[in-house]
Design a protein around this motif. Sequence first.
Motif, PDB file in Angstrom:
ATOM      1  N   GLU A  47       7.395   3.812  13.394  1.00 56.10           N
ATOM      2  CA  GLU A  47       8.772   3.421  13.093  1.00 56.10           C
ATOM      3  C   GLU A  47       8.803   2.287  12.064  1.00 56.10           C
ATOM      4  N   ALA A  48       7.907   1.306  12.226  1.00 58.14           N
ATOM      5  CA  ALA A  48       7.843   0.186  11.281  1.00 58.14           C
ATOM      6  C   ALA A  48       7.452   0.686   9.888  1.00 58.14           C
ATOM      7  N   LYS A  49       6.491   1.596   9.824  1.00 53.80           N
ATOM      8  CA  LYS A  49       6.063   2.126   8.521  1.00 53.80           C
ATOM      9  C   LYS A  49       7.166   2.952   7.865  1.00 53.80           C
ATOM     10  N   LYS A  50       7.932   3.698   8.675  1.00 57.31           N
ATOM     11  CA  LYS A  50       9.025   4.479   8.110  1.00 57.31           C
ATOM     12  C   LYS A  50      10.119   3.564   7.566  1.00 57.31           C
ATOM     13  N   GLU A  51      10.376   2.457   8.264  1.00 60.49           N
ATOM     14  CA  GLU A  51      11.345   1.480   7.751  1.00 60.49           C
ATOM     15  C   GLU A  51      10.863   0.873   6.447  1.00 60.49           C
ATOM     16  N   GLU A  52       9.551   0.593   6.382  1.00 58.25           N
ATOM     17  CA  GLU A  52       8.982   0.041   5.147  1.00 58.25           C
ATOM     18  C   GLU A  52       9.088   1.064   4.012  1.00 58.25           C
ATOM     19  N   ALA A  53       8.836   2.323   4.331  1.00 55.54           N
ATOM     20  CA  ALA A  53       8.928   3.374   3.304  1.00 55.54           C
ATOM     21  C   ALA A  53      10.358   3.486   2.787  1.00 55.54           C
ATOM     22  N   THR A  54      11.332   3.373   3.688  1.00 50.86           N
ATOM     23  CA  THR A  54      12.732   3.431   3.270  1.00 50.86           C
ATOM     24  C   THR A  54      13.061   2.267   2.339  1.00 50.86           C
ATOM     25  N   VAL A 101       1.831   6.500   7.022  1.00 52.20           N
ATOM     26  CA  VAL A 101       2.665   7.228   7.976  1.00 52.20           C
ATOM     27  C   VAL A 101       1.954   8.519   8.396  1.00 52.20           C
ATOM     28  N   GLU A 102       1.415   9.238   7.434  1.00 53.21           N
ATOM     29  CA  GLU A 102       0.709  10.474   7.745  1.00 53.21           C
ATOM     30  C   GLU A 102      -0.513  10.206   8.618  1.00 53.21           C
ATOM     31  N   GLU A 103      -1.240   9.132   8.329  1.00 51.62           N
ATOM     32  CA  GLU A 103      -2.414   8.786   9.122  1.00 51.62           C
ATOM     33  C   GLU A 103      -2.029   8.432  10.559  1.00 51.62           C
ATOM     34  N   LEU A 104      -0.953   7.683  10.728  1.00 56.13           N
ATOM     35  CA  LEU A 104      -0.497   7.336  12.074  1.00 56.13           C
ATOM     36  C   LEU A 104      -0.057   8.580  12.847  1.00 56.13           C
ATOM     37  N   GLU A 105       0.593   9.524  12.175  1.00 56.16           N
ATOM     38  CA  GLU A 105       1.010  10.758  12.844  1.00 56.16           C
ATOM     39  C   GLU A 105      -0.204  11.564  13.304  1.00 56.16           C
ATOM     40  N   LYS A 106      -1.263  11.588  12.494  1.00 55.47           N
ATOM     41  CA  LYS A 106      -2.489  12.288  12.898  1.00 55.47           C
ATOM     42  C   LYS A 106      -3.133  11.597  14.097  1.00 55.47           C
ATOM     43  N   LEU A 107      -3.175  10.271  14.083  1.00 51.27           N
ATOM     44  CA  LEU A 107      -3.757   9.531  15.202  1.00 51.27           C
ATOM     45  C   LEU A 107      -2.959   9.740  16.482  1.00 51.27           C
ATOM     46  N   LYS A 108      -1.656   9.808  16.342  1.00 56.03           N
ATOM     47  CA  LYS A 108      -0.788  10.023  17.508  1.00 56.03           C
ATOM     48  C   LYS A 108      -1.090  11.373  18.152  1.00 56.03           C
ATOM     49  N   ILE A 109      -1.307  12.379  17.325  1.00 50.38           N
ATOM     50  CA  ILE A 109      -1.605  13.724  17.840  1.00 50.38           C
ATOM     51  C   ILE A 109      -2.992  13.747  18.477  1.00 50.38           C
ATOM     52  N   SER A 110      -3.962  13.078  17.852  1.00 47.61           N
ATOM     53  CA  SER A 110      -5.335  13.127  18.349  1.00 47.61           C
ATOM     54  C   SER A 110      -5.541  12.277  19.605  1.00 47.61           C
ATOM     55  N   ASP A 111      -4.720  11.240  19.826  1.00 49.55           N
ATOM     56  CA  ASP A 111      -4.886  10.362  20.994  1.00 49.55           C
ATOM     57  C   ASP A 111      -3.529  10.091  21.635  1.00 49.55           C
ATOM     58  N   PRO A 112      -3.041  11.029  22.460  1.00 45.51           N
ATOM     59  CA  PRO A 112      -1.702  10.873  23.037  1.00 45.51           C
ATOM     60  C   PRO A 112      -1.571   9.710  24.013  1.00 45.51           C
ATOM     61  N   SER A 113      -2.681   9.160  24.498  1.00 44.30           N
ATOM     62  CA  SER A 113      -2.596   8.059  25.468  1.00 44.30           C
ATOM     63  C   SER A 113      -2.013   6.790  24.843  1.00 44.30           C
ATOM     64  N   HIS A 114      -2.129   6.651  23.541  1.00 43.36           N
ATOM     65  CA  HIS A 114      -1.603   5.466  22.846  1.00 43.36           C
ATOM     66  C   HIS A 114      -0.318   5.788  22.089  1.00 43.36           C
ATOM     67  N   ALA A 115       0.376   6.809  22.497  1.00 44.33           N
ATOM     68  CA  ALA A 115       1.578   7.267  21.797  1.00 44.33           C
ATOM     69  C   ALA A 115       2.630   6.170  21.626  1.00 44.33           C
ATOM     70  N   PRO A 116       2.939   5.347  22.657  1.00 39.76           N
ATOM     71  CA  PRO A 116       3.961   4.304  22.448  1.00 39.76           C
ATOM     72  C   PRO A 116       3.585   3.308  21.346  1.00 39.76           C
ATOM     73  N   THR A 120       0.843  -1.184   0.000  1.00 40.88           N
ATOM     74  CA  THR A 120       0.000   0.000   0.000  1.00 40.88           C
ATOM     75  C   THR A 120       0.876   1.232   0.000  1.00 40.88           C
ATOM     76  N   ASP A 121       0.279   2.344  -0.210  1.00 40.93           N
ATOM     77  CA  ASP A 121       1.023   3.598  -0.209  1.00 40.93           C
ATOM     78  C   ASP A 121       1.470   3.892   1.213  1.00 40.93           C
ATOM     79  N   VAL A 122       2.709   3.632   1.505  1.00 43.25           N
ATOM     80  CA  VAL A 122       3.261   3.702   2.850  1.00 43.25           C
ATOM     81  C   VAL A 122       3.227   5.130   3.377  1.00 43.25           C
ATOM     82  N   GLN A 123       3.498   6.093   2.537  1.00 42.36           N
ATOM     83  CA  GLN A 123       3.537   7.484   2.988  1.00 42.36           C
ATOM     84  C   GLN A 123       2.185   7.912   3.539  1.00 42.36           C
ATOM     85  N   GLU A 124       1.097   7.499   2.912  1.00 44.71           N
ATOM     86  CA  GLU A 124      -0.234   7.844   3.411  1.00 44.71           C
ATOM     87  C   GLU A 124      -0.468   7.222   4.777  1.00 44.71           C
TER      88      GLU A 124
END
Length: 103
Positions: free
Chosen positions: A43-50, A21-36, A15-19
């Motif tokens: 991190e896994a998606k960024k490795e896949e994108a690389t 990654v962006e979605e996960l970053e938005k979720l991280k901002i919207s729900d900080p309780s699940h940040a880890p 799948t389009d990995v960059q999309e």
Amino acid sequence: LLKEGVIAIPMIGWTDVQEEVEELEKLKISDPSHAPDFDRQLEAKKEEATAMNRVGFLFDGYRVQYWWFELVEMLRKFLMSAVIVFIYNGSPQQTAAGMLITI
């Protein structure tokens, strides 16, 4: 096989990995309780994108509507390696069969 944003390759779905990654970053901002959890996934998606940036050129030639052609190629390779040995070894018939299979 036809899904939006997916390149369908037999045995591989990418799948389009960059999309993602962006979605996960938005979720991280919207729900900080699940940040880890999001950090690990991010991190896994960024490795896949690389990895896809490095070897993505291998998949560029594939088109979704021609997924079946890989099966045709595998059958041709099977015929050339396994079936042709049963035709008279070193004979003109074996050479002709090999030539027909490769066409």
